[in-house]
Motif scaffolding. Structure first.
Motif, mmCIF file in Angstrom:
data_model
loop_
_atom_site.group_PDB
_atom_site.id
_atom_site.type_symbol
_atom_site.label_atom_id
_atom_site.label_comp_id
_atom_site.label_asym_id
_atom_site.label_seq_id
_atom_site.Cartn_x
_atom_site.Cartn_y
_atom_site.Cartn_z
ATOM 1 N N CYS A 106 -1.187 4.035 -2.025
ATOM 2 C CA CYS A 106 -2.616 3.760 -1.848
ATOM 3 C C CYS A 106 -3.009 4.157 -0.422
ATOM 4 C CB CYS A 106 -2.894 2.275 -2.042
ATOM 5 S SG CYS A 106 -2.372 1.614 -3.623
ATOM 6 N N VAL A 121 0.844 -1.204 0.000
ATOM 7 C CA VAL A 121 0.000 0.000 0.000
ATOM 8 C C VAL A 121 0.874 1.246 0.000
ATOM 9 C CG1 VAL A 121 -1.571 1.360 1.446
ATOM 10 C CG2 VAL A 121 -2.062 -1.055 0.997
ATOM 11 N N HIS A 129 -2.672 -0.037 -11.634
ATOM 12 C CA HIS A 129 -3.689 -0.941 -11.093
ATOM 13 C C HIS A 129 -3.303 -2.393 -11.321
ATOM 14 C CE1 HIS A 129 -7.255 1.668 -10.038
ATOM 15 N NE2 HIS A 129 -6.356 2.525 -10.472
ATOM 16 N N ILE A 168 -7.064 2.705 -4.449
ATOM 17 C CA ILE A 168 -5.939 2.943 -5.348
ATOM 18 C C ILE A 168 -6.394 3.855 -6.477
ATOM 19 C CG2 ILE A 168 -6.386 0.745 -6.520
ATOM 20 C CD1 ILE A 168 -3.355 0.729 -7.279
#
Length: 163
Positions: free
Chosen positions: A113, A108, A134, A127
C-alpha cells in the motif's frame, strides 16, 4: 437457498438514464447492489458497469434475464465462474498513535500500500487489490482504529482463455 457473491460486467450505451434504469431494476425487485463502478470504455459511446451483488443462484439468473431486456444493455457477462482480474481502490484513514506508527508502516509495506497523507493523529493509506486483499488489510488495521474509508468498489475484466 445458499447465497454467493456474483460479479457482473455489463456493457451499456453511454447515455443519460441508463444507470438509473439498471439501479431501478435492482431496487424495484428488492435486490441489493454491494458494489458498483461505471466508466466509459475505449469506445466513447459504450460504458462498462461492474456490479457485485450477493444472492442465490436463482436470483442471479433472474437479474441477468431482466438486464438483457433493458434497451440500452449491450451485453451482460457473469464473471463469477470465469477467471478474471479484479481490482478495487480504497483510501483508509487510520489512527496513528506514536506507539503504533511503525506497526502500521510494516502492514502498509507487506500489503504494498502507500501512505498518501500523514497527520498528527492519522495516516491515510491507499490500497489497491482484490476484495480479499482489502478484507485482510482492514482486519489488521481495525484494532488500531479505522477513522473512515472511501472505496471505489470492484472493477474487473475476464482473463484470456487458457490463462
Amino acid at each position: 437457498m445458499e447465497t454467493s457473491r456474483y460479479l457482473l460486467s455489463i456493457l451499456v450505451d453511454n447515455e443519460p438514464g441508463v444507470l438509473s434504469r439498471i439501479a431501478g431494476l435492482f431496487s424495484g425487485r428488492g435486490f441489493n447492489i454491494d458494489s458498483l463502478s461505471v466508466a466509459t470504455t475505449d469506445d466513447p459511446v459504450v460504458s462498462r458497469i461492474t456490479m457485485a451483488t450477493t444472492c442465490d443462484a436463482q436470483t442471479i439468473e433472474q437479474i441477468k434475464k431482466q438486464l438483457h431486456k433493458l434497451i440500452n444493455v449491450i451485453t451482460v457477462t457473469d464473471l463469477t465462474e470465469k477467471k478474471y482480474v479484479e481490482r478495487q481502490l480504497a483510501l483508509v484513514k487510520v489512527h496513528a498513535n506514536p506507539e503504533k506508527r511503525a506497526e502500521i508502516l510494516r502492514i502498509v509495506d507487506i500489503f504494498r500500500c502507500r501512505v498518501v497523507d500523514v497527520g498528527h493523529a492519522h495516516y491515510t493509506i491507499e490500497i489497491s487489490g482484490d476484495s480479499g486483499k482489502h478484507e485482510a488489510f482492514l482486519s489488521l488495521v481495525k484494532p488500531m482504529g479505522i477513522v473512515e474509508i472511501a472505496s471505489t468498489g470492484a472493477i474487473a475484466l475476464a482473463r484470456e482463455m487458457g490463462k
